[in-house]
Motif scaffolding. Structure first.
Motif, PDB file in Angstrom:
ATOM      1  N   ALA A 217       4.207   1.049 -28.589  1.00  0.00           N
ATOM      2  CA  ALA A 217       4.229   2.162 -27.638  1.00  0.00           C
ATOM      3  C   ALA A 217       3.431   3.308 -28.235  1.00  0.00           C
ATOM      4  CB  ALA A 217       5.663   2.601 -27.365  1.00  0.00           C
ATOM      5  N   LEU A 218       2.689   4.010 -27.376  1.00  0.00           N
ATOM      6  CA  LEU A 218       1.892   5.147 -27.860  1.00  0.00           C
ATOM      7  C   LEU A 218       1.675   6.148 -26.724  1.00  0.00           C
ATOM      8  CD1 LEU A 218      -1.795   3.968 -28.502  1.00  0.00           C
ATOM      9  CD2 LEU A 218      -0.207   2.848 -26.980  1.00  0.00           C
ATOM     10  N   PRO A 219       1.347   7.382 -27.092  1.00  0.00           N
ATOM     11  CA  PRO A 219       1.181   8.411 -26.062  1.00  0.00           C
ATOM     12  C   PRO A 219      -0.032   8.104 -25.181  1.00  0.00           C
ATOM     13  CG  PRO A 219       1.439   9.402 -28.247  1.00  0.00           C
ATOM     14  CD  PRO A 219       1.203   7.939 -28.454  1.00  0.00           C
ATOM     15  N   PRO A 220       0.076   8.405 -23.881  1.00  0.00           N
ATOM     16  CA  PRO A 220      -1.037   8.147 -22.959  1.00  0.00           C
ATOM     17  C   PRO A 220      -2.314   8.866 -23.370  1.00  0.00           C
ATOM     18  CG  PRO A 220       0.945   8.765 -21.757  1.00  0.00           C
ATOM     19  CD  PRO A 220       1.245   8.973 -23.200  1.00  0.00           C
ATOM     20  N   GLU A 221      -2.184  10.004 -24.053  1.00  0.00           N
ATOM     21  CA  GLU A 221      -3.370  10.768 -24.443  1.00  0.00           C
ATOM     22  C   GLU A 221      -3.999  10.252 -25.739  1.00  0.00           C
ATOM     23  OE1 GLU A 221      -0.345  11.883 -24.055  1.00  0.00           O
ATOM     24  OE2 GLU A 221       0.329  13.041 -25.790  1.00  0.00           O
ATOM     25  N   ALA A 222      -3.430   9.205 -26.308  1.00  0.00           N
ATOM     26  CA  ALA A 222      -3.989   8.643 -27.548  1.00  0.00           C
ATOM     27  C   ALA A 222      -5.326   7.974 -27.257  1.00  0.00           C
ATOM     28  CB  ALA A 222      -3.016   7.626 -28.135  1.00  0.00           C
ATOM     29  N   PRO A 223      -6.276   8.094 -28.180  1.00  0.00           N
ATOM     30  CA  PRO A 223      -7.548   7.385 -27.982  1.00  0.00           C
ATOM     31  C   PRO A 223      -7.343   5.884 -28.207  1.00  0.00           C
ATOM     32  CG  PRO A 223      -7.502   8.453 -30.122  1.00  0.00           C
ATOM     33  CD  PRO A 223      -6.234   8.850 -29.421  1.00  0.00           C
ATOM     34  N   PRO A 224      -8.110   5.046 -27.489  1.00  0.00           N
ATOM     35  CA  PRO A 224      -7.969   3.605 -27.681  1.00  0.00           C
ATOM     36  C   PRO A 224      -8.160   3.179 -29.133  1.00  0.00           C
ATOM     37  CG  PRO A 224      -9.334   4.063 -25.767  1.00  0.00           C
ATOM     38  CD  PRO A 224      -9.091   5.371 -26.441  1.00  0.00           C
ATOM     39  N   ALA A 225      -8.935   3.976 -29.897  1.00  0.00           N
ATOM     40  CA  ALA A 225      -9.172   3.634 -31.305  1.00  0.00           C
ATOM     41  C   ALA A 225      -7.868   3.593 -32.093  1.00  0.00           C
ATOM     42  CB  ALA A 225     -10.128   4.643 -31.939  1.00  0.00           C
TER      43      ALA A 225
ATOM     44  N   LEU B 276      -5.000   2.319 -31.117  1.00  0.00           N
ATOM     45  CA  LEU B 276      -4.481   0.962 -30.973  1.00  0.00           C
ATOM     46  C   LEU B 276      -5.335  -0.013 -31.782  1.00  0.00           C
ATOM     47  CD1 LEU B 276      -2.035   0.065 -29.336  1.00  0.00           C
ATOM     48  CD2 LEU B 276      -3.551  -0.546 -27.481  1.00  0.00           C
TER      49      LEU B 276
ATOM     50  N   ARG C 150       4.191   3.118 -23.004  1.00  0.00           N
ATOM     51  CA  ARG C 150       3.976   4.542 -23.148  1.00  0.00           C
ATOM     52  C   ARG C 150       5.176   5.152 -23.873  1.00  0.00           C
ATOM     53  NH1 ARG C 150       5.758   8.217 -19.391  1.00  0.00           N
ATOM     54  NH2 ARG C 150       6.102   6.613 -17.825  1.00  0.00           N
ATOM     55  N   ALA C 151       4.916   6.098 -24.767  1.00  0.00           N
ATOM     56  CA  ALA C 151       6.003   6.830 -25.432  1.00  0.00           C
ATOM     57  C   ALA C 151       5.444   8.134 -25.965  1.00  0.00           C
ATOM     58  CB  ALA C 151       6.589   6.011 -26.574  1.00  0.00           C
ATOM     59  N   ASP C 152       6.322   9.050 -26.384  1.00  0.00           N
ATOM     60  CA  ASP C 152       5.859  10.316 -26.953  1.00  0.00           C
ATOM     61  C   ASP C 152       5.233  10.090 -28.325  1.00  0.00           C
ATOM     62  OD1 ASP C 152       6.896  11.548 -24.771  1.00  0.00           O
ATOM     63  OD2 ASP C 152       8.786  12.078 -25.740  1.00  0.00           O
ATOM     64  N   LYS C 153       5.766   9.093 -29.031  1.00  0.00           N
ATOM     65  CA  LYS C 153       5.308   8.838 -30.391  1.00  0.00           C
ATOM     66  C   LYS C 153       4.913   7.379 -30.547  1.00  0.00           C
ATOM     67  CE  LYS C 153       8.019  12.543 -32.310  1.00  0.00           C
ATOM     68  NZ  LYS C 153       9.141  12.950 -33.156  1.00  0.00           N
TER      69      LYS C 153
END
Lengths: 300, 300
Positions: free
Chosen positions: A94-102, A104, A129-132
């Motif tokens: 899980a990762l924030p939606p605003e995270a860059p694909p890099a 992951l 999706r998550a905050d962290k």
């Protein structure tokens, strides 16, 4: 009363009490891996570990390459603890939606590099999706039935051994450790090992796990603990955890030098298994036995 | 560019491109479960799903009893989609240190009740600290090699069927659904099923998954979609997701009424498989074919 006050191990005990008797699985909750029946003289091993941003790592201090490596590594270490061969892994991330694909990509690059080293295939994934940043990696492995090593086989008179050195893992080893898969296989192939665990919670805590599961006591010779040069003190080596070394017991006849030669890495005899009523002890500077606290890392 | 803009499926594609060719696994990333080789004419199935507080559920609206049930249920539904029999589960859970132990008890009570109904054994767990409640459940199952049903077997001329009714799952079914394990087994035992998936992302999205994997097109007869009485509209039935019904394709000779009789639940023929160049379509009120968008639930 809350989870912090009851702690992880008490939580596990509460859950275990809710479970019906196992009908199909060979080993359920309470060892490094679950052990499932299979055919052809082999067992299937399964283990999962979750890593959570700001609980297990801080992205300001460590790259997701290292988090990916560790996320797989801790489960490989659990497979090693039962002398198994890791085969497959599955990830939930899980990762924030605003995270860059890099972000992951880095996680998976770190994970896949270690996977390749150990011949492990990534066969499934779930992205959320998550905050962290959160990841949970499940590893599936196998072990010949005759080679399975559990926590519960320690016998009075066994010597207690540990691979490598302990403590100071916070200075890097917690992310860069090598899961002792090959070493555990060499142990199972060449020696009579009665019990084994990987040191994740800390030597003292994990030794208690072996003692509890085996119904025995133990004494650690304090001056024989292989303290890492990164450790601040012997207390650190005893209780900081995240060493991901192997802690195991074997009959008296098994020699430290033979183990070291065969594993091609330092193996140190640090104590011996005693009877349950003698408890779990450590010898102090004056070589007197004192109680060894369960002072390893606790999750709450 | 961030993960929201690239989306989950693009993320999966990025990861797939990083993977070496599979040597041991039969099916890797990209179906409902990973399929692993085993002996005695059987495959092992493995699937994981993560649920995160305030992303997948809100504790002010739903009890952890229901979250525990769902956490296992979604993975049972994935096993069902490949006509497998679920056998074991492993949990990784994280919760705030200040949470009462009853929180963990509720989660496991909900999970274990469903596990009992489906003969699934809980064999491992990992408990962690986090700001919010997080769980990741891995289910391990098996399927006879001859009974495995994948997404990629749809053939031009197949009819498309769906069990139950779709839409409105937000009003309760998203937590209370029954994974269609028994129904999938009845399908595999009694009919020639070419492809199958469970509807988690939504009918339109999941039909696209079958079409993509099979290299075919499809047309859905809009007026035949079994719309749940809880659904707000046919759009809801097409795209809301979390129905956890089975979507499958079978040769023309397979009859709706025979399926319904054998499964003892409504099965509706909703369309047919066409060639890839015809795309994925739906007939509108005037029975004209229009493009069916991939409008199912997206994780970002």
């Amino acid at each position: 009363m809350n989870v912090r006050s009851t702690g992880e191990f008490e939580s596990i005990d509460r859950i275990k009490k809710m479970l019906p008797e196992l009908k199909n699985a060979v080993v359920g909750i309470g060892d490094d891996c679950a052990v499932l029946g299979s055919a052809r003289g082999k067992y299937i091993l399964v283990t999962s570990d979750m890593l959570i941003q700001d609980v297990h790592f801080e992205l300001s201090k460590v790259s997701l390459l290292k988090v990916g490596r560790k996320a797989l590594g801790v489960s490989l270490s659990d497979i090693a603890a039962m002398a198994g061969i890791p085969k497959y892994c599955i990830t939930s991330v899980a990762l924030p939606p605003e995270a860059p694909p890099a972000m992951l990509d880095d996680f998976y690059r770190g994970l896949l590099k270690l996977a390749k080293e150990f011949g492990v295939e990534l066969v499934g994934g779930d992205t959320n999706r998550a905050d962290k940043f959160i990841c949970d990696v499940t590893v599936i492995g196998e072990v010949e039935k005759v080679k399975l090593i559990r926590r519960n086989g320690a016998k009075v008179g066994d010597k207690i051994f540990v691979t490598g050195s302990l403590g100071g893992s916070i200075k890097g080893k917690q992310f860069d450790f090598t899961p002792r898969v090959k070493e555990a296989r060499l142990l199972a192939d060449n020696f009579k090992i009665h019990s084994m665990i990987d040191i994740s919670d800390g030597l003292s805590s994990d030794l208690h796990h072996i003692a509890d599961a085996s119904g025995v006591g133990a004494v650690i010779f304090g001056d024989r603990i292989p303290v890492s040069r990164n450790a601040d003190s012997r207390i650190d080596a005893l209780s900081a955890g995240e060493d991901y070394e192997l802690l195991f017991t074997a009959p008296k006849a098994v020699k430290e030098r033979d183990l070291t030669a065969r594993l091609k890495m330092p193996v140190v005899m640090i104590g011996e298994i005693t009877s349950k009523r003698e408890g779990v002890k450590i010898t102090d500077n004056k070589r007197e036995k004192i109680d060894l606290e369960r002072s390893g890392y606790r999750h709450f």
